[in-house]
Design a protein around this motif. Structure first.
Motif, PDB file in Angstrom:
ATOM      1  N   LYS A 127       2.226  -1.928  -1.214  1.00 36.16           N
ATOM      2  CA  LYS A 127       3.153  -1.408  -0.565  1.00 36.16           C
ATOM      3  C   LYS A 127       4.337  -2.583  -0.252  1.00 36.16           C
ATOM      4  O   LYS A 127       3.821  -3.872  -0.408  1.00 36.16           O
ATOM      5  N   GLY A 128       5.484  -2.367  -0.335  1.00 35.64           N
ATOM      6  CA  GLY A 128       6.459  -3.460  -0.236  1.00 35.64           C
ATOM      7  C   GLY A 128       6.609  -3.623   1.458  1.00 35.64           C
ATOM      8  O   GLY A 128       6.541  -2.863   2.302  1.00 35.64           O
ATOM      9  N   ASP A 129       6.702  -4.907   1.756  1.00 35.26           N
ATOM     10  CA  ASP A 129       6.876  -5.244   3.340  1.00 35.26           C
ATOM     11  C   ASP A 129       7.795  -4.556   4.019  1.00 35.26           C
ATOM     12  O   ASP A 129       7.701  -4.183   5.042  1.00 35.26           O
ATOM     13  N   ASP A 130       8.864  -4.448   3.335  1.00 31.58           N
ATOM     14  CA  ASP A 130      10.246  -3.656   3.854  1.00 31.58           C
ATOM     15  C   ASP A 130      10.184  -2.062   3.782  1.00 31.58           C
ATOM     16  O   ASP A 130      11.314  -1.704   4.009  1.00 31.58           O
ATOM     17  N   ASN A 131       9.358  -1.621   3.141  1.00 32.87           N
ATOM     18  CA  ASN A 131       9.288  -0.035   2.691  1.00 32.87           C
ATOM     19  C   ASN A 131       8.701   0.481   3.883  1.00 32.87           C
ATOM     20  O   ASN A 131       7.503  -0.255   4.251  1.00 32.87           O
ATOM     21  N   PRO A 132       8.897   1.561   4.244  1.00 35.85           N
ATOM     22  CA  PRO A 132       8.083   2.455   5.476  1.00 35.85           C
ATOM     23  C   PRO A 132       6.882   2.819   5.153  1.00 35.85           C
ATOM     24  O   PRO A 132       6.080   3.136   6.099  1.00 35.85           O
ATOM     25  N   GLY A 133       6.599   2.964   3.778  1.00 37.74           N
ATOM     26  CA  GLY A 133       5.134   3.505   3.484  1.00 37.74           C
ATOM     27  C   GLY A 133       4.624   2.775   2.183  1.00 37.74           C
ATOM     28  O   GLY A 133       5.415   2.021   1.577  1.00 37.74           O
ATOM     29  N   PRO A 134       3.423   3.231   1.793  1.00 36.31           N
ATOM     30  CA  PRO A 134       2.752   2.506   0.673  1.00 36.31           C
ATOM     31  C   PRO A 134       3.516   3.348  -0.538  1.00 36.31           C
ATOM     32  O   PRO A 134       4.143   4.281  -0.577  1.00 36.31           O
ATOM     33  N   ASP A 135       3.505   2.325  -1.822  1.00 41.67           N
ATOM     34  CA  ASP A 135       3.907   3.023  -3.001  1.00 41.67           C
ATOM     35  C   ASP A 135       3.326   4.578  -3.259  1.00 41.67           C
ATOM     36  O   ASP A 135       1.922   4.608  -3.070  1.00 41.67           O
ATOM     37  N   GLU A 136       3.911   5.355  -4.210  1.00 42.86           N
ATOM     38  CA  GLU A 136       3.378   6.650  -4.500  1.00 42.86           C
ATOM     39  C   GLU A 136       2.466   6.514  -5.413  1.00 42.86           C
ATOM     40  O   GLU A 136       1.377   7.168  -5.346  1.00 42.86           O
ATOM     41  N   GLN A 137       2.339   5.717  -6.362  1.00 40.11           N
ATOM     42  CA  GLN A 137       1.309   5.521  -7.210  1.00 40.11           C
ATOM     43  C   GLN A 137       0.435   4.375  -6.966  1.00 40.11           C
ATOM     44  O   GLN A 137       0.936   3.376  -6.870  1.00 40.11           O
ATOM     45  N   THR A 138      -0.936   4.621  -7.258  1.00 42.76           N
ATOM     46  CA  THR A 138      -2.032   3.685  -7.377  1.00 42.76           C
ATOM     47  C   THR A 138      -1.902   3.060  -8.571  1.00 42.76           C
ATOM     48  O   THR A 138      -1.612   3.632  -9.638  1.00 42.76           O
ATOM     49  N   LEU A 139      -2.766   1.970  -8.405  1.00 33.85           N
ATOM     50  CA  LEU A 139      -2.848   1.173  -9.938  1.00 33.85           C
ATOM     51  C   LEU A 139      -4.254   0.564 -10.010  1.00 33.85           C
ATOM     52  O   LEU A 139      -5.029   0.417  -9.097  1.00 33.85           O
ATOM     53  N   ALA A 140      -4.622   0.395 -11.463  1.00 36.12           N
ATOM     54  CA  ALA A 140      -5.925  -0.019 -11.833  1.00 36.12           C
ATOM     55  C   ALA A 140      -5.863  -1.411 -11.743  1.00 36.12           C
ATOM     56  O   ALA A 140      -4.831  -2.223 -11.934  1.00 36.12           O
ATOM     57  N   TYR A 141      -7.069  -2.036 -12.138  1.00 32.61           N
ATOM     58  CA  TYR A 141      -6.963  -3.554 -12.253  1.00 32.61           C
ATOM     59  C   TYR A 141      -6.188  -4.188 -13.334  1.00 32.61           C
ATOM     60  O   TYR A 141      -5.459  -5.101 -13.401  1.00 32.61           O
TER      61      TYR A 141
END
Length: 247
Positions: A127-141
């Motif tokens: 998530k971006g600190d200034d964004n209202p919510g988490p990123d839509e896409q998750t990611l792998a290592y």
């Protein structure tokens, strides 16, 4: 004595020598800078991102991490990121979606808010600190490129406004004005110095030959003058004897 006079005549004024040295230093420094930029562009990590001594160079493109990072800032992130030492709160750089719609994925710098699973099944939420919510896409290592901070401690380096400079350097105009043109000027300046040195060498050689020729001419003139004086003295003596005989 003549050698000293000759060297003084050929020697450059002090201010010209100082300017020449300063120009040489500037050109060498700029050439080293150009080489560093080229090496940085050629030196890539396993993720295909340019690295410098184990750090990736990332320009902040969006305001999503304000007030920590602003658009146009430059951050250097450590590439030494291991799967077992990732934790919530870490700020990482990773491959994201094609936000700019240029056909290639963009590098995103966000904070980890959640980690689920391990190994190939690991799912990371950011998530971006200034964004209202988490990123839509998750990611792998394997999408992670580098890490800026770990457990609240900064491992990376922040350079305010440095991203604008990097963006200009890697742009087509930046490459033209900062690499191609200066290198061309360096080449022509080096060629100019070579030609100038060659001309000065030939000039000094001509001066030396001219001085030797002048000395020879002087010696010949002196000898001719002495012979003429001797001849006139003998003629005067002979005339005097004739006059004495008549008397």
């Amino acid at each position: 004595m003549k050698d000293n006079e000759k060297s003084n005549a050929v020697k450059k004024p002090v201010w010209k020598r100082v300017i020449s040295i300063v120009i040489d230093i500037i050109l060498v420094v700029y050439l080293l800078f150009s080489v560093c930029v080229v090496l940085m562009s050629l030196s890539t990590s396993k993720n295909g991102v340019p690295t410098v001594f184990g750090y990736t160079v990332n320009s902040i493109k969006s305001p999503s991490m304000e007030p920590l990072f602003y658009r146009g800032d430059l951050i250097l992130c450590k590439t030494d990121v291991k799967e077992d030492n990732l934790s919530k709160g870490d700020i990482i750089a990773f491959w994201g979606e094609d936000v700019n719609k240029d056909g290639s994925p963009d590098i995103i710098v966000h904070r980890i808010t959640d980690i689920e699973g391990k190994g190939s099944s690991m799912i990371i939420t950011t998530k971006g600190d200034d964004n209202p919510g988490p990123d839509e896409q998750t990611l792998a290592y394997d999408k992670i490129i580098a890490r800026y901070s770990r457990e609240g401690k900064d491992d990376g380096i922040l350079i305010k406004g440095g991203g604008k400079v990097i963006d200009f350097i890697i742009s087509s105009n930046g490459i033209l004005f900062l690499l191609v043109i200066p290198l061309a000027l360096f080449f022509f300046y080096a060629l100019f110095k070579f030609v100038k040195a060659l001309v000065e060498y030939k000039y000094s050689k001509n001066i030396t030959n001219g001085d030797n020729l002048t000395e020879a001419q002087k010696q010949k003139a002196i000898e001719e003058y002495l012979l003429k004086q001797k001849s006139e003295t003998e003629n005067n003596a002979a005339s005097q004897e004739i006059n004495d005989g008549k008397e």
